[in-house]
Design a protein around this motif. Structure first.
Motif, PDB file in Angstrom:
ATOM      1  N   ASP A   1      -6.622   1.898  -6.911  1.00 44.72           N
ATOM      2  CA  ASP A   1      -5.265   1.330  -6.859  1.00 44.72           C
ATOM      3  C   ASP A   1      -5.007   0.556  -5.578  1.00 44.72           C
ATOM      4  O   ASP A   1      -3.863   0.486  -5.094  1.00 44.72           O
ATOM      5  CB  ASP A   1      -4.205   2.422  -7.037  1.00 44.72           C
ATOM      6  CG  ASP A   1      -4.005   2.796  -8.506  1.00 44.72           C
ATOM      7  OD1 ASP A   1      -4.791   2.334  -9.355  1.00 44.72           O
ATOM      8  OD2 ASP A   1      -3.068   3.552  -8.801  1.00 44.72           O
ATOM      9  N   THR A   2      -6.076  -0.067  -5.017  1.00 47.83           N
ATOM     10  CA  THR A   2      -5.906  -0.897  -3.819  1.00 47.83           C
ATOM     11  C   THR A   2      -6.667  -2.215  -3.882  1.00 47.83           C
ATOM     12  O   THR A   2      -6.324  -3.157  -3.163  1.00 47.83           O
ATOM     13  CB  THR A   2      -6.378  -0.168  -2.544  1.00 47.83           C
ATOM     14  OG1 THR A   2      -7.784   0.114  -2.653  1.00 47.83           O
ATOM     15  CG2 THR A   2      -5.608   1.124  -2.323  1.00 47.83           C
TER      16      THR A   2
ATOM     17  N   THR B   1      -9.307  19.450  -3.156  1.00 46.67           N
ATOM     18  CA  THR B   1      -8.266  18.476  -3.470  1.00 46.67           C
ATOM     19  C   THR B   1      -8.330  18.093  -4.945  1.00 46.67           C
ATOM     20  O   THR B   1      -9.394  17.712  -5.451  1.00 46.67           O
ATOM     21  CB  THR B   1      -8.428  17.208  -2.610  1.00 46.67           C
ATOM     22  OG1 THR B   1      -8.390  17.571  -1.227  1.00 46.67           O
ATOM     23  CG2 THR B   1      -7.322  16.210  -2.905  1.00 46.67           C
TER      24      THR B   1
ATOM     25  N   LYS C   1      -5.228   4.447  -2.791  1.00 48.61           N
ATOM     26  CA  LYS C   1      -3.795   4.410  -2.523  1.00 48.61           C
ATOM     27  C   LYS C   1      -3.227   5.800  -2.273  1.00 48.61           C
ATOM     28  O   LYS C   1      -2.362   5.993  -1.421  1.00 48.61           O
ATOM     29  CB  LYS C   1      -3.068   3.750  -3.696  1.00 48.61           C
ATOM     30  CG  LYS C   1      -1.591   3.443  -3.460  1.00 48.61           C
ATOM     31  CD  LYS C   1      -1.004   2.775  -4.683  1.00 48.61           C
ATOM     32  CE  LYS C   1       0.405   2.272  -4.440  1.00 48.61           C
ATOM     33  NZ  LYS C   1       0.443   1.050  -3.618  1.00 48.61           N
ATOM     34  N   LYS C   2      -3.722   6.786  -3.035  1.00 51.62           N
ATOM     35  CA  LYS C   2      -3.236   8.153  -2.911  1.00 51.62           C
ATOM     36  C   LYS C   2      -4.432   9.111  -2.864  1.00 51.62           C
ATOM     37  O   LYS C   2      -5.537   8.760  -3.304  1.00 51.62           O
ATOM     38  CB  LYS C   2      -2.315   8.500  -4.088  1.00 51.62           C
ATOM     39  CG  LYS C   2      -0.985   7.746  -4.073  1.00 51.62           C
ATOM     40  CD  LYS C   2      -0.121   8.110  -5.271  1.00 51.62           C
ATOM     41  CE  LYS C   2       1.229   7.415  -5.217  1.00 51.62           C
ATOM     42  NZ  LYS C   2       2.113   7.932  -4.158  1.00 51.62           N
ATOM     43  N   SER C   3      -4.208  10.324  -2.397  1.00 50.49           N
ATOM     44  CA  SER C   3      -5.298  11.275  -2.190  1.00 50.49           C
ATOM     45  C   SER C   3      -5.972  11.704  -3.483  1.00 50.49           C
ATOM     46  O   SER C   3      -7.114  12.162  -3.462  1.00 50.49           O
ATOM     47  CB  SER C   3      -4.778  12.516  -1.450  1.00 50.49           C
ATOM     48  OG  SER C   3      -3.776  13.173  -2.224  1.00 50.49           O
ATOM     49  N   HIS C   4      -5.285  11.548  -4.627  1.00 50.74           N
ATOM     50  CA  HIS C   4      -5.887  11.974  -5.895  1.00 50.74           C
ATOM     51  C   HIS C   4      -6.645  10.840  -6.584  1.00 50.74           C
ATOM     52  O   HIS C   4      -7.100  11.003  -7.714  1.00 50.74           O
ATOM     53  CB  HIS C   4      -4.813  12.538  -6.841  1.00 50.74           C
ATOM     54  CG  HIS C   4      -3.814  11.521  -7.323  1.00 50.74           C
ATOM     55  ND1 HIS C   4      -2.757  11.103  -6.574  1.00 50.74           N
ATOM     56  CD2 HIS C   4      -3.724  10.849  -8.490  1.00 50.74           C
ATOM     57  CE1 HIS C   4      -2.050  10.222  -7.239  1.00 50.74           C
ATOM     58  NE2 HIS C   4      -2.629  10.034  -8.413  1.00 50.74           N
TER      59      HIS C   4
ATOM     60  N   TRP D   1       4.829   2.586  -4.575  1.00 49.14           N
ATOM     61  CA  TRP D   1       4.263   2.872  -5.900  1.00 49.14           C
ATOM     62  C   TRP D   1       5.316   2.572  -6.953  1.00 49.14           C
ATOM     63  O   TRP D   1       6.509   2.816  -6.742  1.00 49.14           O
ATOM     64  CB  TRP D   1       3.820   4.330  -5.996  1.00 49.14           C
ATOM     65  CG  TRP D   1       3.250   4.690  -7.344  1.00 49.14           C
ATOM     66  CD1 TRP D   1       2.003   4.408  -7.826  1.00 49.14           C
ATOM     67  CD2 TRP D   1       3.921   5.388  -8.390  1.00 49.14           C
ATOM     68  NE1 TRP D   1       1.856   4.874  -9.102  1.00 49.14           N
ATOM     69  CE2 TRP D   1       3.031   5.484  -9.473  1.00 49.14           C
ATOM     70  CE3 TRP D   1       5.203   5.931  -8.520  1.00 49.14           C
ATOM     71  CZ2 TRP D   1       3.368   6.107 -10.665  1.00 49.14           C
ATOM     72  CZ3 TRP D   1       5.543   6.547  -9.714  1.00 49.14           C
ATOM     73  CH2 TRP D   1       4.620   6.639 -10.769  1.00 49.14           C
TER      74      TRP D   1
ATOM     75  N   ARG E   1       0.820  -1.212   0.000  1.00 44.71           N
ATOM     76  CA  ARG E   1       0.000   0.000   0.000  1.00 44.71           C
ATOM     77  C   ARG E   1       0.860   1.271   0.000  1.00 44.71           C
ATOM     78  O   ARG E   1       0.544   2.249  -0.676  1.00 44.71           O
ATOM     79  CB  ARG E   1      -0.911   0.002   1.228  1.00 44.71           C
ATOM     80  CG  ARG E   1      -1.824   1.221   1.379  1.00 44.71           C
ATOM     81  CD  ARG E   1      -2.969   1.206   0.375  1.00 44.71           C
ATOM     82  NE  ARG E   1      -3.741  -0.001   0.460  1.00 44.71           N
ATOM     83  CZ  ARG E   1      -4.760  -0.216   1.301  1.00 44.71           C
ATOM     84  NH1 ARG E   1      -5.124   0.737   2.135  1.00 44.71           N
ATOM     85  NH2 ARG E   1      -5.423  -1.360   1.280  1.00 44.71           N
ATOM     86  N   GLU E   2       1.949   1.265   0.734  1.00 40.58           N
ATOM     87  CA  GLU E   2       2.761   2.475   0.887  1.00 40.58           C
ATOM     88  C   GLU E   2       3.769   2.670  -0.242  1.00 40.58           C
ATOM     89  O   GLU E   2       4.478   3.674  -0.273  1.00 40.58           O
ATOM     90  CB  GLU E   2       3.505   2.434   2.231  1.00 40.58           C
ATOM     91  CG  GLU E   2       4.576   1.363   2.346  1.00 40.58           C
ATOM     92  CD  GLU E   2       4.038   0.000   2.776  1.00 40.58           C
ATOM     93  OE1 GLU E   2       4.852  -0.881   3.096  1.00 40.58           O
ATOM     94  OE2 GLU E   2       2.787  -0.172   2.799  1.00 40.58           O
TER      95      GLU E   2
END
Length: 318
Positions: A296-297, A230, A267-270, A57, A54-55
């Protein structure tokens, strides 16, 4: 009406009423997402999945999973592991062709990406045989009555300057799978009308229809922002119908959005509104199971109406 407006209208109608999360066993501590479509081979049902922490990329592996229950796949121990992202599978003749994105690094920094292709009849012994153009993802293949259809996906600033959209899709035909190379792919002729200003996307799985048309399950994307400001990238599951004789699109549909699937993390804020399409598998009841990566998860499955109804039936060897 812009595509973004069509997407918002689709979300308000909540058209998809049946969806599920697909679970992956045997890779604890890792997410599995952006999978291939499920496929049968030698009597068993498999799926290729992108496996990543998860952390992290762009540090992915593609692994083979076997279906063990409905919406559950278990990693095939001892199977080949590929340093790829976002796998996809096609059957060309009697062989399977596996493709995926290979990310290249230099001195610890991402330097390039390209597609790698493997082929064979033994899932434990696939052979790497060709590479796509630099910086190009989402190259897809479909076996035709004569030859093999090849869909390209150039993207970048030069493409946007020349064509007015963030990416384009091109189409070419080759006689033999061993004719596939970066030159053929890069010279594929553009399909007009697939993306507008500020949009990008590509093909994810392509299907020969018995009408002679080609059904495309793909994704379409654009930039947006949340109510708090965002900045996000919106990815949508879509379908197209392509006429290879006239080289024209005949139909486009939104199939599902992130709201169509069960909730889950991004996975990411976007990426809270991101669904990266895999493809469809036709059901006995005439509907289709749509598979997609989520944020993406995860991987989701949504039950949808046949997106190609009225344009021909799928000719699917897998």
């Amino acid at each position: 009406m812009t595509f973004a407006q069509k997407k918002k209208d689709f979300d308000q109608k909540n058209i998809v009423s049946e969806s599920y999360i697909v679970n992956f066993i045997g890779v604890e501590g890792f997410d599995v997402y952006n999978c291939s479509i499920p496929f049968y081979w030698n009597g068993k049902r498999y799926i290729y999945g992108r496996v990543e922490r998860r952390e992290e990329w762009a540090r992915s592996w593609v692994r083979l999973f076997e279906e063990t229950e409905q919406d559950q796949f278990t990693v095939v121990k001892g199977s080949m592991i590929y340093q790829l992202e976002d796998p996809y599978i096609s059957q060309i003749g009697k062989e399977l062709v596996l493709g995926g994105t290979h990310v290249q690094y230099s001195r610890g920094e991402m330097a390039n990406l390209c597609a790698y292709f493997y082929k064979g009849t033994d899932l434990n012994d696939m052979y790497y045989f060709t590479t796509g153009p630099d910086k190009m993802k989402d190259i897809r293949l479909v076996e035709l009555t004569k030859g093999i259809g090849v869909f390209s996906r150039p993207r970048g600033e030069e493409i946007e300057k020349e064509h007015g959209s963030g990416s384009i899709v091109g189409y070419a035909v080759i006689d033999n799978i061993l004719d596939l190379d970066a030159n053929i792919i890069s010279k594929a002729r553009k399909i007009e009308g697939m993306f507008g200003p500020g949009e990008w996307g590509g093909c994810n799985q392509c299907y020969r229809l018995d009408s002679g048309l080609i059904g495309i399950i793909g994704h379409k994307s654009y930039n947006d922002s949340t109510p708090d400001g965002t900045k996000i990238e919106v990815y949508v599951n879509v379908s197209f119908v392509f006429d290879p004789v006239t080289h024209k699109l005949l139909d486009e549909k939104i199939l599902a959005t992130r709201k169509s699937y069960p909730p889950g993390p991004a996975k990411k804020s976007h990426l809270p509104d991101c669904v990266f399409t895999a493809g469809i598998v036709m059901r006995d009841d005439g509907r289709a199971d749509l598979y997609s990566g989520l944020g993406d998860t995860m991987v989701g499955r949504a039950v949808i109406e046949n997106p190609f109804k009225g344009f021909g039936n799928l000719v699917v060897p897998l």
